[in-house]
Every structure is written in C-alpha cells, then in structure tokens.
Design a protein around this motif. Structure first.
Motif, mmCIF file in Angstrom:
data_model
loop_
_atom_site.group_PDB
_atom_site.id
_atom_site.type_symbol
_atom_site.label_atom_id
_atom_site.label_comp_id
_atom_site.label_asym_id
_atom_site.label_seq_id
_atom_site.Cartn_x
_atom_site.Cartn_y
_atom_site.Cartn_z
ATOM 1 N N VAL A 267 0.947 -1.210 0.163
ATOM 2 C CA VAL A 267 0.131 0.037 -0.027
ATOM 3 C C VAL A 267 0.915 1.132 -0.019
ATOM 4 N N GLY A 268 1.851 1.301 0.822
ATOM 5 C CA GLY A 268 2.576 2.330 0.888
ATOM 6 C C GLY A 268 3.481 2.759 -0.591
ATOM 7 N N ALA A 269 4.029 1.457 -1.004
ATOM 8 C CA ALA A 269 4.723 1.764 -2.540
ATOM 9 C C ALA A 269 3.778 2.242 -3.483
ATOM 10 N N VAL A 270 2.523 1.942 -3.475
ATOM 11 C CA VAL A 270 1.420 2.366 -4.537
ATOM 12 C C VAL A 270 1.103 3.704 -4.217
ATOM 13 N N ALA A 271 0.804 3.948 -2.961
ATOM 14 C CA ALA A 271 0.481 5.272 -2.549
ATOM 15 C C ALA A 271 1.588 6.394 -2.899
ATOM 16 N N LEU A 272 2.850 6.023 -2.735
ATOM 17 C CA LEU A 272 4.013 6.770 -3.332
ATOM 18 C C LEU A 272 4.007 6.996 -4.796
ATOM 19 N N ILE A 273 3.613 6.204 -5.427
ATOM 20 C CA ILE A 273 3.542 6.435 -7.118
ATOM 21 C C ILE A 273 2.408 7.436 -7.303
ATOM 22 N N ALA A 274 1.353 7.023 -6.434
ATOM 23 C CA ALA A 274 -0.043 7.870 -6.905
ATOM 24 C C ALA A 274 0.202 9.277 -6.332
ATOM 25 N N SER A 275 1.020 9.419 -5.265
ATOM 26 C CA SER A 275 1.284 10.791 -4.685
ATOM 27 C C SER A 275 1.948 11.540 -5.570
ATOM 28 N N ALA A 299 2.726 7.672 3.019
ATOM 29 C CA ALA A 299 3.293 6.357 2.751
ATOM 30 C C ALA A 299 4.798 6.012 2.944
ATOM 31 N N HIS A 300 5.593 7.416 2.950
ATOM 32 C CA HIS A 300 6.746 7.091 3.347
ATOM 33 C C HIS A 300 6.949 6.721 4.713
ATOM 34 N N GLN A 301 6.443 7.155 5.761
ATOM 35 C CA GLN A 301 6.430 6.602 6.943
ATOM 36 C C GLN A 301 6.089 5.381 7.401
ATOM 37 N N GLY A 302 5.148 5.161 6.600
ATOM 38 C CA GLY A 302 4.397 3.599 6.590
ATOM 39 C C GLY A 302 5.525 2.746 6.409
ATOM 40 N N VAL A 303 5.960 2.849 5.196
ATOM 41 C CA VAL A 303 7.101 1.845 4.738
ATOM 42 C C VAL A 303 8.177 1.807 5.739
ATOM 43 N N HIS A 304 8.562 2.801 6.009
ATOM 44 C CA HIS A 304 9.959 2.961 7.009
ATOM 45 C C HIS A 304 9.571 2.168 8.320
ATOM 46 N N ILE A 305 8.305 2.446 9.105
ATOM 47 C CA ILE A 305 8.134 1.635 10.078
ATOM 48 C C ILE A 305 7.924 0.088 9.832
ATOM 49 N N VAL A 355 8.147 13.290 -12.153
ATOM 50 C CA VAL A 355 8.634 11.955 -13.001
ATOM 51 C C VAL A 355 9.710 11.269 -12.308
ATOM 52 N N LEU A 356 10.611 12.012 -11.756
ATOM 53 C CA LEU A 356 11.798 11.257 -10.957
ATOM 54 C C LEU A 356 11.112 10.690 -9.625
ATOM 55 N N GLY A 357 10.312 11.289 -9.001
ATOM 56 C CA GLY A 357 9.799 10.748 -7.838
ATOM 57 C C GLY A 357 8.953 9.551 -8.187
ATOM 58 N N ALA A 358 8.192 9.609 -9.290
ATOM 59 C CA ALA A 358 7.348 8.399 -9.615
ATOM 60 C C ALA A 358 8.395 7.146 -10.000
ATOM 61 N N VAL A 359 9.370 7.548 -10.742
ATOM 62 C CA VAL A 359 10.214 6.564 -11.031
ATOM 63 C C VAL A 359 11.049 5.771 -9.861
ATOM 64 N N LEU A 360 11.454 6.519 -8.745
ATOM 65 C CA LEU A 360 11.988 6.022 -7.618
ATOM 66 C C LEU A 360 11.004 5.239 -6.825
ATOM 67 N N LEU A 365 8.718 -0.197 -5.496
ATOM 68 C CA LEU A 365 7.652 -1.644 -5.580
ATOM 69 C C LEU A 365 8.188 -2.716 -6.501
ATOM 70 N N LEU A 366 9.185 -2.377 -7.579
ATOM 71 C CA LEU A 366 9.724 -3.567 -8.287
ATOM 72 C C LEU A 366 10.786 -4.245 -7.292
ATOM 73 N N VAL A 367 11.443 -3.605 -6.569
ATOM 74 C CA VAL A 367 12.557 -4.329 -5.608
ATOM 75 C C VAL A 367 11.737 -5.317 -4.768
ATOM 76 N N TRP A 368 10.659 -4.705 -4.130
ATOM 77 C CA TRP A 368 9.714 -5.697 -3.440
ATOM 78 C C TRP A 368 9.344 -6.533 -3.986
ATOM 79 N N ALA A 369 8.822 -6.486 -5.273
ATOM 80 C CA ALA A 369 8.053 -7.621 -6.061
ATOM 81 C C ALA A 369 9.248 -8.748 -6.397
#
Length: 401
Positions: A267-275, A299-305, A355-360, A365-369
């Motif tokens: 959810v955090g990764a998808v939310a980061l892309i959507a943001s 999203a950032h803080q959720g992934v971090h925790i 675009v840079l933020g969306a790529v990151l 998400l790809l690393v996790w997958a």
C-alpha cells in the motif's frame, strides 16, 4: 523515549530557517552559511556509522545520557559562537550527537514485548517525526523574540533536563556484543551481506527516503515561483502537513504487530506512486498539491516503520548495528534524492521532479516484487530495460543527436 527522540533529532534542524539571520550577524557569506546545513548532515552520517553500533557494546542508559549531556555542551558552543568557524564546529558536533535518537529507537524495541514491538517503535518514531517538524517552527519563533542564539540556549537547557529525566526513567541495559570496537564496526557491514531481509529493506528504505527528499528539496522552488509566489514564512507553514507522517507511524506500528508488514509495504509503495500524480497536478491546484504532500508523507513513514519492524526481529543482540546499517542506507537515499532533485529541477522543472519521484517509487515496488516473487525477476528486468531504453531515446531527442 518518544519525547527524547524528538528533542535529539530536533537539534539537527534548528539552523535551517535561520541561515540568513546567522549569516548577517556573524558576517558570513551565503555560501558559508549554507555549509551549516551540510556539516550537520555530514556529522549525522558519521554518527550513524561510528556511534550508533555502540548500543550493542555499551550499557545503553549510560551511553544515551552521556550523548545527551554532550549534545547540551555542543548546543552551548553554537550559542556562544563569535564567528562562522566555531558555529560550524558546534553544528557538526550536534549533528554527530543527534544520532542518539537512533540509539533510542532500538532501545525501545528491546524493552518492548514481541506482540507490542511495532506499536512501541511507531510511538517512538512519532516523536522523531514531530521533532523534525516542529524544530524549524520553534527556532523561527524564538529567533523573532530573542535572536537566533535563543533557540540554542533553550535547547541546551532542555537537553540537560532530558539527561536527568532519562537517567532516572530508563532501565540499565547492557549490549551483548562481546567484540572490540573495530570488530563491532566491521560486523555492521557484514550484517548487510549476511541478512537478506536487512539488505532488501535497506534498499526499500533508501528509495522511500529518496522520494521524500526529492519532494521537500524541490517544493520551495515551486511555491516561490510564478505559479504561487509565496514568501518564506508561507512556505514554512506547508511543512506542518508533514504531521501526517506521525499518524502513519502509529498506524504502521499497529499493523506490524498484526503481521501485516507486507500489506503496509504494498500500500505504501502504490501510495508513493499515486502521490506524485497528485503533486504533478498540484502545480496549478493547491488542494491537490497538499493532498499529494500528505499522501507521500503517510506512505513514506508507513514503509519506514514496516521496515524497522522487520529488521528488529532479525537479531535482537545486534539491533544497534542493524539500525546503523539500515539508517546509513536510508540516509544515503536522502542524499541521492537531494542531488537528483536539484539537477532535474534545473533542467525539467516541477514536471521532471514528479517523473523522477514516480520512477523512484516504482523502483521501490519492483524491488519488493522481485524479492517476494522470483518468477517476476524476468518481468522486472524487462521493465527496467525498457525504462532505460526510453530514457536513452529521450536523452538523444533532448540533445538533438
């Protein structure tokens, strides 16, 4: 401990809204004044590598209280600085010692029961988020009433009081590492090699913090530009929306206790892309811009925790070194995001930054997958190769080759 973490991390951010005032008072150039932020971050990075692992070797209460007392002294050194050189020394020492916050986080995890560890880490991290958020506000307010040195005197006194409170409230807790200090540092690097979960979560944390850094590095350019035309004070108020990260820390911690770290990461990764989609549209709509900021912070803080909850379960006897390895990679992600954001904004403006933020975020998400589903490695490789090819084509077109 949450309040202590907030005060420790805040010490590294007091100077940021005061650079112009400090430069005028001490006769520093704008370039020299900007070094205040740089040396603070360099000091913090050194603390992550050199001081943080000590939590596995030394008695924790004595270590924490010694560092908070030393922080009080470094803040006094900054407060009495008659010139830029002494100011930079005090700032560097404060940055080095502010890593105490990261010693307290695994300390809290050690004291918590396994069933409550996620919630405890989330609570302590709430203090960290609020400390980062409110430090700039507090320093600006006190500078208005008593000059820029006031915040450092007040902070030094607060750290003295904190030292006494922690000495009374914290239990004694000795690290179980039986090695020497050089071996302790070497073993920190080995953990990244030996623990695949730590390695993966360090990369995910690095990419998440890179997204966070890209946003907050570039946002001031957008808000001060012709589209908004805001003053520095108005831009500073936008930082208050970062309080969403404190809410996310609490929620992610509770989800971790229920074994839902995988769901939180997805959810955090998808939310980061959507943001980043919201932030792109927010260039012309303030409501959408604020929505994007809040969503990215959540999203950032959720992934971090979620990351911290997983890595703290790996080796209880090595939580200080695990935190050092993870946070060093995490901090490197912020530095990478900072550098990329400046370069991309200069060439492609706010659209390029988004675009840079969306790529990151997509990379996260790809690393996790890939790590969760080995069969997706071929797909991920194809996606990355296609993205690289498109980037090459875009570069060729851009340069007119």
């Amino acid at each position: 401990m949450s309040a202590a973490v907030g005060l420790c991390v805040a010490a590294n951010y007091y100077a940021q809204p005061l650079l112009d005032t400090i430069a005028r008072d001490l006769g520093m150039t704008a370039t020299s004044a900007s070094l205040v932020v740089t040396v603070a971050q360099v000091g913090y990075a050194l603390g992550l590598v050199l001081l943080l692992p000590l939590g596995d070797l030394l008695e924790r209460r004595r270590l924490v209280c010694g560092l908070t007392l030393a922080t009080s002294i470094s803040l006094v050194l900054t407060a009495i600085a008659p010139n830029g050189a002494l100011l930079l020394v005090g700032t560097a020492l404060t940055g080095l010692l502010s890593v105490t916050a990261q010693i307290l986080v695994p300390f809290a995890a050690d004291l918590a029961s396994p069933r409550q560890r996620g919630r405890v880490v989330g609570t302590v991290m709430t203090g960290l988020v609020l400390g980062m958020l409110l430090a700039r506000t507090a320093s600006g307010a006190l500078a208005t009433t008593g000059g820029w040195r006031t915040i450092y005197w007040v902070a030094a006194l607060a750290m003295l009081v904190l030292t006494a409170v922690l000495h009374r409230a914290l239990p004694q807790f000795r690290g179980t590492a039986a090695s020497s200090y050089p071996e302790l540092i070497r073993s920190t690097a080995r953990l990244l090699v030996e623990e695949p979960v730590l390695r993966v979560r360090a990369v995910i944390g690095m990419l998440a913090f890179a997204c966070f850094s890209v946003l907050w590095t570039s946002l001031a350019f957008l808000l001060s530009g012709p589209g908004f035309g805001w003053s520095e004070d108005e831009i500073g108020l936008v930082g208050l929306f970062g309080a969403a990260g404190a809410v996310a820390a609490q929620l992610a911690g509770r989800l971790a206790d229920r074994g839902l770290t995988t769901h939180t990461t997805i959810v955090g990764a998808v939310a980061l892309i959507a943001s980043w989609g919201l932030l792109l549209l927010g260039a012309h709509h303030l409501v959408l811009l604020i929505a994007g900021i809040v969503l990215l912070d959540l999203a950032h803080q959720g992934v971090h925790i979620a990351n911290q909850s997983l890595i703290y379960a790996l080796r209880p006897e090595a939580r200080g070194r695990i935190t050092s390895a993870y946070m060093t990679c995490y901090f490197a992600g912020g530095a990478i995001g900072l550098a990329l954001a400046g370069a991309v904004h200069a060439r492609a403006g706010w659209g390029g930054v988004c675009v840079l933020g969306a790529v990151l975020a997509t990379g996260l998400l790809l690393v996790w997958a890939v790590t969760r589903r080995p069969e997706l490695r071929a797909v991920a490789s194809a996606v990355l190769m296609a993205a690289g090819l498109l980037a090459l084509i875009a570069a060729v077109v851009r340069l007119g080759i």
